[in-house]
Design an enzyme around this catalytic site. Structure first.
Site, PDB file in Angstrom:
ATOM      1  N   ASP A  36      31.639  45.492  39.696  1.00  8.40           N
ATOM      2  CA  ASP A  36      33.120  45.383  40.530  1.00  8.40           C
ATOM      3  C   ASP A  36      32.864  43.983  40.319  1.00  8.40           C
ATOM      4  O   ASP A  36      32.023  43.168  41.627  1.00  8.40           O
ATOM      5  CB  ASP A  36      33.195  46.111  41.890  1.00  8.40           C
ATOM      6  N   ASP A 220      37.952  40.377  37.157  1.00 11.33           N
ATOM      7  CA  ASP A 220      37.760  40.740  37.501  1.00 11.33           C
ATOM      8  C   ASP A 220      37.214  42.233  37.602  1.00 11.33           C
ATOM      9  O   ASP A 220      38.802  43.364  36.418  1.00 11.33           O
ATOM     10  CB  ASP A 220      38.731  40.644  38.752  1.00 11.33           C
TER      11      ASP A 220
HETATM   12  C1  LIG Z   1      44.999  42.993  43.335  1.00 10.50           C
HETATM   13  S1  LIG Z   1      43.050  43.134  43.716  1.00 10.50           S
HETATM   14  C2  LIG Z   1      43.437  45.091  43.892  1.00 10.50           C
HETATM   15  C3  LIG Z   1      42.181  46.085  43.281  1.00 10.50           C
HETATM   16  N1  LIG Z   1      42.063  47.145  43.411  1.00 10.50           N
HETATM   17  C4  LIG Z   1      42.742  47.765  41.962  1.00 10.50           C
HETATM   18  O1  LIG Z   1      42.952  47.247  40.940  1.00 10.50           O
HETATM   19  C5  LIG Z   1      43.157  49.385  42.099  1.00 10.50           C
HETATM   20  C6  LIG Z   1      41.711  49.973  41.731  1.00 10.50           C
HETATM   21  C7  LIG Z   1      41.191  51.275  41.825  1.00 10.50           C
HETATM   22  C8  LIG Z   1      42.556  52.534  42.899  1.00 10.50           C
HETATM   23  C9  LIG Z   1      42.739  53.402  42.693  1.00 10.50           C
HETATM   24  C10 LIG Z   1      41.023  54.205  41.826  1.00 10.50           C
HETATM   25  C11 LIG Z   1      40.663  53.090  41.448  1.00 10.50           C
HETATM   26  C12 LIG Z   1      40.449  52.211  41.290  1.00 10.50           C
HETATM   27  O2  LIG Z   1      43.943  49.729  41.175  1.00 10.50           O
HETATM   28  C13 LIG Z   1      44.991  48.855  41.213  1.00 10.50           C
HETATM   29  O3  LIG Z   1      45.540  48.950  42.763  1.00 10.50           O
HETATM   30  N2  LIG Z   1      46.505  49.519  41.055  1.00 10.50           N
HETATM   31  C14 LIG Z   1      45.933  50.648  39.976  1.00 10.50           C
HETATM   32  C15 LIG Z   1      46.871  51.445  39.682  1.00 10.50           C
HETATM   33  C16 LIG Z   1      48.535  50.997  39.784  1.00 10.50           C
HETATM   34  N3  LIG Z   1      49.322  52.329  40.086  1.00 10.50           N
HETATM   35  C17 LIG Z   1      48.559  50.332  40.768  1.00 10.50           C
HETATM   36  C18 LIG Z   1      47.774  49.016  40.926  1.00 10.50           C
HETATM   37  C19 LIG Z   1      40.835  45.253  44.052  1.00 10.50           C
HETATM   38  O4  LIG Z   1      41.314  45.438  45.188  1.00 10.50           O
HETATM   39  N4  LIG Z   1      39.626  45.557  43.269  1.00 10.50           N
HETATM   40  C20 LIG Z   1      38.728  45.071  44.191  1.00 10.50           C
HETATM   41  C21 LIG Z   1      37.766  46.630  43.706  1.00 10.50           C
HETATM   42  C22 LIG Z   1      38.012  47.526  43.593  1.00 10.50           C
HETATM   43  C23 LIG Z   1      38.658  48.480  45.623  1.00 10.50           C
HETATM   44  C24 LIG Z   1      39.730  49.859  45.297  1.00 10.50           C
HETATM   45  C25 LIG Z   1      38.473  50.717  44.595  1.00 10.50           C
HETATM   46  C26 LIG Z   1      37.785  50.029  43.020  1.00 10.50           C
HETATM   47  C27 LIG Z   1      36.930  48.493  42.868  1.00 10.50           C
HETATM   48  C28 LIG Z   1      38.114  44.251  43.705  1.00 10.50           C
HETATM   49  O5  LIG Z   1      37.318  43.441  42.169  1.00 10.50           O
HETATM   50  C29 LIG Z   1      39.123  42.473  44.083  1.00 10.50           C
HETATM   51  O6  LIG Z   1      38.689  42.600  45.721  1.00 10.50           O
HETATM   52  C30 LIG Z   1      39.701  41.776  46.137  1.00 10.50           C
HETATM   53  C31 LIG Z   1      40.308  41.384  45.316  1.00 10.50           C
HETATM   54  C32 LIG Z   1      41.128  39.744  45.604  1.00 10.50           C
HETATM   55  N5  LIG Z   1      41.341  39.830  47.358  1.00 10.50           N
HETATM   56  C33 LIG Z   1      40.483  40.833  47.948  1.00 10.50           C
HETATM   57  C34 LIG Z   1      39.636  41.549  47.634  1.00 10.50           C
END
Ligand SMILES: CSC[C@H](NC(=O)[C@H](Cc1ccccc1)OC(=O)N1CCC(N)CC1)C(=O)N[C@@H](CC1CCCCC1)[C@@H](O)COc1ccncc1
Length: 331
Positions: A36, A220
Site C-alpha cells: 500500500d 495509491d
Molecule cells: C479514500 S481512501 C479509501 C481506501 N480504501 C479502499 O480503497 C478500499 C480498499 C479495500 C476495501 C475492502 C477490502 C479490500 C480493500 O476499497 C474501497 O473503499 N472501495 C472499493 C469498493 C467500492 N465499492 C467502495 C470503495 C483506503 O483507505 N486505502 C488505504 C489502504 C487500504 C485500507 C483498507 C484495507 C486495504 C488497504 C490507503 O491506501 C489510503 O489511506 C488513506 C487515504 C486517505 N486518507 C487517509 C488514509
C-alpha cells in the site's frame, strides 16, 4: 539486491485489492499482504489478534520465530481513509518480499482489527510503501520495508505493474524494460505529508478534448478506485446514460449495460487511457443491473487519489532517489 513478487487480485469478480506473498521470521512464515503506497505501517494479523477477530487470515506468530524481538514499549494505531483500522504492538524480525530480505524489519502485530479487516479473509495485513514519516509507531517511528531495503537494492526503486482482473507484479531494485512501451515520464513527488504525491497534467473524457489543468493527487496502490475533483467526475458521468450520484450507494452508479467512455489522464507530455472496462468497477451487489463507477469524487476525502483503476492502466516507477520522483509509462 533485486526482487519480484506477484500482485494478485483478492476477488475474481473485480479488482478491490491485490495481495503479495511475503515471508516473516525463522523458519519463514508466509502471509499474503496488501502492498500500500498510501500508508507506511507494516502490520499483520498475529497470534496476538483475538480469535474472535480472525476469520481465515494467516497469522504471524513471533513466538515461533527464533529471530523475532519485541520492540519494548512500542505501539501503533492506524485508521484508513475508508474508516477501517487496526492497532497493536511491534516486533522486529526477518522480512522478505520476492527474494529481497530486510534482516530486522519492524513488524506491527495486531491486537485489534476493525470488522472490515476481519471479514476480508484474503488480506493478512499491509505493507506500507509510503514515506516513513507517515509511520504510526510510538514512541519511535519505524522505517518501511522499502526504506530499509533501499541501501541494498541495485537501484533505489520499486515498480508496480498491476493488471485488470489478473495477477501483475511488484519489482524491487530494478526497472524491467519488458513491462512497458515507449518512454517513462518522470515527474516530481511532494513527500509532505508522506504520500507519493504528484501533479497530473490534465484529463480527457473519451475522444473529447484534453483539458490541460494540474491535478495534484496521490499514487495509491492500496485504494481500489480513482477519486478526483467533482468538476472532472461530473464531466465524465455527463457522458454516461442513466448515471446518477447515489447517496445510498455512496457514489456514481449507472446501468451496467451503459456505454462508458474511456478516461484519459496526463503525466507531463504523456497520456494514459483508462479503458471503459476499468471504469465500470463492479455491480453494486452481485447480479444487480446497477454498476458502481471506477471514478468517484474526492470532495469528501481531502486528497485526490490515483488508485488501482488508474495504476493498472500504466507501468509505474516509485523512485526513491533524493529527491524522489514517480515515473509513468504505457504498457
Ligand atoms: C479514500 S481512501 C479509501 C481506501 N480504501 C479502499 O480503497 C478500499 C480498499 C479495500 C476495501 C475492502 C477490502 C479490500 C480493500 O476499497 C474501497 O473503499 N472501495 C472499493 C469498493 C467500492 N465499492 C467502495 C470503495 C483506503 O483507505 N486505502 C488505504 C489502504 C487500504 C485500507 C483498507 C484495507 C486495504 C488497504 C490507503 O491506501 C489510503 O489511506 C488513506 C487515504 C486517505 N486518507 C487517509 C488514509
Amino acid at each position: 539486491d533485486t526482487g519480484s513478487a506477484a500482485a494478485t487480485p483478492i476477488d475474481p469478480r473485480f479488482d478491490i485489492a491485490y495481495v503479495t506473498p511475503v515471508t516473516i521470521g525463522t523458519p519463514p512464515q508466509t502471509l499474503q499482504l496488501d502492498l500500500d503506497t498510501g500508508s507506511s505501517d507494516l502490520w499483520v494479523f498475529s497470534s496476538h489478534t483475538p480469535a474472535s477477530q480472525v476469520r481465515g487470515q494467516r497469522i504471524y506468530a513471533p513466538d515461533k520465530s527464533t529471530t523475532s524481538k519485541l520492540l519494548n514499549g512500542h505501539t501503533w494505531s492506524i485508521t484508513y481513509g475508508d474508516g477501517s483500522g487496526s492497532r497493536g504492538n511491534v516486533y522486529t524480525d526477518k522480512f522478505t518480499i520476492g527474494g529481497v530480505t530486510v534482516k530486522s524489519q519492524a513488524i506491527e502485530t495486531a491486537q485489534q482489527v476493525s470488522s472490515s479487516f476481519t471479514t476480508e479473509d484474503a488480506i493478512d495485513g499491509l505493507v506500507g510503501l509510503g514515506f516513513s514519516t507517515l509511520n504510526t509507531v510510538s514512541p519511535n517511528g519505524q522505517l518501511t520495508f522499502f526504506d530499509n531495503a533501499k541501501p541494498n537494492l541495485d537501484s533505489p526503486v520499486f515498480t508496480a505493474d498491476l493488471k485488470y482482473m489478473k495477477p501483475g507484479t511488484y519489482d524491487f531494485g530494478f526497472i524491467d524494460k519488458t513491462k512497458y512501451t515507449g518512454e517513462i515520464t518522470y515527474v516530481p513527488v511532494e513527500t509532505d505529508p508522506g504520500y507519493w504525491t504528484f501533479t497530473s497534467s490534465g484529463y480527457g473524457v473519451g475522444s473529447g478534448t484534453f483539458s490541460s489543468s494540474p491535478i495534484t493527487g496521490i499514487a495509491d496502490t492500496g485504494t481500489s478506485l480513482v477519486y478526483l475533483p467533482t468538476a472532472i467526475v461530473t464531466a465524465y458521468y455527463r457522458q454516461v446514460q442513466g448515471a446518477t450520484n447515489s447517496r445510498s450507494y455512496g457514489g456514481y452508479v449507472f446501468p451496467c449495460n451503459s456505454t462508458l467512455p474511456a478516461f484519459v489522464f496526463g503525466v507531463g507530455e504523456a497520456k494514459f487511457t483508462i479503458p471503459p472496462s476499468y471504469m465500470s468497477y463492479a455491480a453494486v451487489t452481485d447480479g444487480s443491473p446497477t454498476c458502481f463507477g471506477g471514478l468517484q469524487s474526492s470532495s469528501g476525502i481531502g486528497v485526490n487519489i490515483w488508485g488501482d483503476v488508474a495504476l493498472k492502466a500504466a507501468f509505474v516507477v516509485f523512485n526513491g532517489e533524493e529527491p524522489p520522483t514517480i515515473g509513468w509509462a504505457n504498457k
